[in-house]
Write a protein that holds these residues in place. Structure first.
Motif, PDB file in Angstrom:
ATOM      1  N   ASP A  62     -37.796 -55.946  83.357  1.00 53.40           N
ATOM      2  CA  ASP A  62     -36.748 -54.958  83.099  1.00 53.40           C
ATOM      3  C   ASP A  62     -37.077 -54.095  81.882  1.00 53.40           C
ATOM      4  O   ASP A  62     -36.895 -52.877  81.908  1.00 53.40           O
ATOM      5  N   LYS A  94     -30.259 -49.209  81.906  1.00 55.30           N
ATOM      6  CA  LYS A  94     -30.148 -50.633  82.222  1.00 55.30           C
ATOM      7  C   LYS A  94     -29.578 -50.837  83.624  1.00 55.30           C
ATOM      8  O   LYS A  94     -30.063 -51.686  84.384  1.00 55.30           O
ATOM      9  N   VAL A  97     -32.345 -49.845  86.266  1.00 61.14           N
ATOM     10  CA  VAL A  97     -33.438 -50.825  86.281  1.00 61.14           C
ATOM     11  C   VAL A  97     -32.994 -52.108  86.957  1.00 61.14           C
ATOM     12  O   VAL A  97     -33.715 -52.657  87.807  1.00 61.14           O
ATOM     13  N   LYS A  98     -31.820 -52.583  86.629  1.00 63.50           N
ATOM     14  CA  LYS A  98     -31.295 -53.802  87.250  1.00 63.50           C
ATOM     15  C   LYS A  98     -31.182 -53.607  88.762  1.00 63.50           C
ATOM     16  O   LYS A  98     -31.539 -54.488  89.534  1.00 63.50           O
ATOM     17  N   LEU A 101     -34.731 -53.534  90.459  1.00 66.52           N
ATOM     18  CA  LEU A 101     -35.316 -54.866  90.533  1.00 66.52           C
ATOM     19  C   LEU A 101     -34.599 -55.781  91.526  1.00 66.52           C
ATOM     20  O   LEU A 101     -35.153 -56.796  91.948  1.00 66.52           O
TER      21      LEU A 101
END
Length: 103
Positions: A62, A94, A97-98, A101
């Motif tokens: 991350d 954030k 990205v979370k 993923l």
């Protein structure tokens, strides 16, 4: 005039409230991420699923992805450069990205 001002205030408040609670795909769209990436197909950059697969189980993935999005990168997925997005907020970064993923 009072009714018009009240309606404007409601619409404005609703709009700002919606922006504050934008989901990851809304944030990605607003930052033009879908111009180069898609969920399941390579466009210019890799698909979100390919990114998630490459980094699955890697500690610090991350942080690495957030850094590449913030500063830009080249050579990770070929010769096409990933442009920098220095103005994206930390919270939005954030969130995206979370989401990437998790694909």
């Amino acid at each position: 005039m009072k009714l018009t001002l009240a309606a404007f205030s409601f619409v404005t408040a609703s709009t700002f409230t919606g922006l504050a609670h934008a989901g990851p795909t809304d944030i990605a769209k607003a930052n033009k991420c879908f111009s180069c990436h898609s969920l399941d197909k390579k466009i210019i950059g890799p698909s979100y699923q390919d990114i998630a697969q490459k980094y699955a189980g890697q500690a610090g993935a991350d942080i690495k992805l957030a850094d590449r999005m913030r500063k830009g990168a080249v050579g990770v997925w070929g010769s096409a450069p990933m442009p920098a997005y220095p103005d994206i907020s930390d919270a939005d970064l954030k969130t995206v990205v979370k989401w990437v993923l998790s694909q």
